[in-house]
Scaffold this motif. Sequence first.
Motif, PDB file in Angstrom:
ATOM      1  N   ALA A  66      58.474  65.624  31.579  1.00  0.00           N
ATOM      2  CA  ALA A  66      58.489  64.391  30.792  1.00  0.00           C
ATOM      3  C   ALA A  66      59.910  64.014  30.381  1.00  0.00           C
ATOM      4  O   ALA A  66      60.318  62.848  30.475  1.00  0.00           O
ATOM      5  N   LEU A  67      60.679  64.996  29.938  1.00  0.00           N
ATOM      6  CA  LEU A  67      62.067  64.728  29.545  1.00  0.00           C
ATOM      7  C   LEU A  67      62.898  64.298  30.750  1.00  0.00           C
ATOM      8  O   LEU A  67      63.761  63.412  30.638  1.00  0.00           O
ATOM      9  N   ALA A  68      62.643  64.912  31.903  1.00  0.00           N
ATOM     10  CA  ALA A  68      63.354  64.514  33.115  1.00  0.00           C
ATOM     11  C   ALA A  68      63.006  63.079  33.484  1.00  0.00           C
ATOM     12  O   ALA A  68      63.858  62.332  33.986  1.00  0.00           O
ATOM     13  N   GLY A  69      61.754  62.684  33.251  1.00  0.00           N
ATOM     14  CA  GLY A  69      61.361  61.310  33.527  1.00  0.00           C
ATOM     15  C   GLY A  69      62.133  60.312  32.686  1.00  0.00           C
ATOM     16  O   GLY A  69      62.462  59.214  33.149  1.00  0.00           O
ATOM     17  N   VAL A  70      62.448  60.695  31.445  1.00  0.00           N
ATOM     18  CA  VAL A  70      63.239  59.822  30.569  1.00  0.00           C
ATOM     19  C   VAL A  70      64.664  59.691  31.094  1.00  0.00           C
ATOM     20  O   VAL A  70      65.228  58.597  31.180  1.00  0.00           O
ATOM     21  N   VAL A  71      65.254  60.821  31.460  1.00  0.00           N
ATOM     22  CA  VAL A  71      66.650  60.838  31.895  1.00  0.00           C
ATOM     23  C   VAL A  71      66.828  60.212  33.277  1.00  0.00           C
ATOM     24  O   VAL A  71      67.740  59.393  33.490  1.00  0.00           O
TER      25      VAL A  71
ATOM     26  N   GLU B 225      61.677  56.553  31.908  1.00  0.00           N
ATOM     27  CA  GLU B 225      60.317  56.456  31.396  1.00  0.00           C
ATOM     28  C   GLU B 225      60.338  56.607  29.877  1.00  0.00           C
ATOM     29  O   GLU B 225      61.246  57.211  29.315  1.00  0.00           O
ATOM     30  N   ARG B 226      59.334  56.054  29.227  1.00  0.00           N
ATOM     31  CA  ARG B 226      59.272  56.123  27.773  1.00  0.00           C
ATOM     32  C   ARG B 226      58.294  57.208  27.333  1.00  0.00           C
ATOM     33  O   ARG B 226      57.247  57.390  27.925  1.00  0.00           O
ATOM     34  N   LEU B 227      58.669  57.896  26.265  1.00  0.00           N
ATOM     35  CA  LEU B 227      57.803  58.911  25.686  1.00  0.00           C
ATOM     36  C   LEU B 227      57.205  58.362  24.399  1.00  0.00           C
ATOM     37  O   LEU B 227      57.930  57.968  23.488  1.00  0.00           O
ATOM     38  N   GLY B 228      55.895  58.336  24.344  1.00  0.00           N
ATOM     39  CA  GLY B 228      55.217  57.822  23.170  1.00  0.00           C
ATOM     40  C   GLY B 228      54.797  58.921  22.219  1.00  0.00           C
ATOM     41  O   GLY B 228      55.127  60.098  22.399  1.00  0.00           O
ATOM     42  N   PRO B 229      54.052  58.564  21.190  1.00  0.00           N
ATOM     43  CA  PRO B 229      53.561  59.548  20.216  1.00  0.00           C
ATOM     44  C   PRO B 229      52.786  60.711  20.831  1.00  0.00           C
ATOM     45  O   PRO B 229      52.907  61.838  20.331  1.00  0.00           O
TER      46      PRO B 229
ATOM     47  N   SER C 175      50.835  56.907  30.158  1.00  0.00           N
ATOM     48  CA  SER C 175      50.086  55.655  30.250  1.00  0.00           C
ATOM     49  C   SER C 175      50.279  55.050  31.622  1.00  0.00           C
ATOM     50  O   SER C 175      51.285  55.232  32.279  1.00  0.00           O
ATOM     51  N   GLY C 176      49.287  54.309  32.044  1.00  0.00           N
ATOM     52  CA  GLY C 176      49.370  53.680  33.362  1.00  0.00           C
ATOM     53  C   GLY C 176      48.533  54.412  34.358  1.00  0.00           C
ATOM     54  O   GLY C 176      48.507  55.617  34.421  1.00  0.00           O
ATOM     55  N   ARG C 177      47.810  53.685  35.221  1.00  0.00           N
ATOM     56  CA  ARG C 177      46.895  54.289  36.171  1.00  0.00           C
ATOM     57  C   ARG C 177      47.595  55.029  37.289  1.00  0.00           C
ATOM     58  O   ARG C 177      47.034  55.919  37.892  1.00  0.00           O
TER      59      ARG C 177
END
Length: 305
Positions: free
Chosen positions: A110-115, A119-123, A294-296
Motif C-alpha cells: 500500500a505504501l509503495a502504491g502511494v510512492v 494511490e491514496r490511502l484512506g481511513p 476502493s475501486g472494482r
Amino acid sequence: MSSAPAVPRAAVWQMSAGAALISTTSIFVRLAGVGPTTSAFYRMLFGALMLTGGLIVLRAWRPLRLRTVAWLLVPGIAFAVDLMLWHRSIHQVGPGLATLLGNFQVFLMALAGVVLYRERLGPPFLIGTALALVGLYLLVGLEWGRFDAVYRQGVMFGLLTGVAYAVYLLTTRHLQRSGQVALAPAQLIGVTSWICAAVLAASMLGEGASFEIPDLRSFGALLGLALFGQVIGWILLVRAMPQLPASLVGLLLLLQPALSFLLDVAIFARPTRTLDWLGVGLSLLGIFIGSWRSGRSRSPSVSST
C-alpha cells in the motif's frame, strides 16, 4: 434497480481451495527435515519441472526470449530471498507465526502504491495498520524480553519476508503492466521458479549446504511443498481472482495465514494462550482492512509465498 452480479460459486471454491493448499507450505517446510535454503530450492526446482512439463504436454509453453528472462531476474531474485528468509523464520518461530508475519507485506504494498503510483490511502488503511500492530504486539511484543536470540531473529526474518515479497510483487506487476513481460500466468510462475531455483542453488553452494534428500519422508514433503504450494495452489488462485470481488478475494486469501496457524497448533502443538488467539485475530482483521482498496479494478495483494 439493477441487482449486483452473482458471485461464481466455482470461483469461490477454487479460491478457497487454493488458499487452503498454500497454507500447507509452511507445514511441509517443517516436515521436510532439511535446511531452509534446501527446502526452498527443491520447492522451486520441483515446481518448475511440474509447471514446465505440464505446459509442454498441453502445448501451452511459448518460446522464451533472452530479454524476457533478463527482465524476470529481479523478481526471481527477490522471490528467492523471500523464501530463504521465510523458511528460516518457519524453523525459528513456527509455521503459523512465520506465515502471519510475512502477510504484513500488504502494508508495504500500500505504501509503495502511494510512492510509485500516487494511490491514496484512506481511513481503512490506518485502521487496518493499527489493528495489525496491536495484534503483532500481543503475539510477540508482550513477551519480547523473554524470547531468546534465535526466536527474535525468526520474528525479524518473518517481517523481512514481507519486504522481499513486496519487491517481488511490485516488480512483477510493473513488468506485466509495462508490457516488458507478456507470459501466461502459469508460464510466468514457471520461469520465475527456474530463476529462483538457480539463485537458491548458488546460495546453497555458498552456505556449504547439502543437496541430499535424507529419506522418503523428506522427499514426499518436498514434493508436496512444490505440488500444493507452487503449482496447484497458485493456479487455482490465479484462475479464481479475476472472477471475484476484491473484498471477497481479500477475505478468502486470509485462509492461508489462518489455516497455517491452526495447522501449526494442531500438528506441532504450538503453545497458544488466549492473548495469542486475540493477537492472531486482530492481525488478520487488520491485514484484511489494510489491504482493501476502493475501486472494482483493484484487489488485495496476494498472500505471502
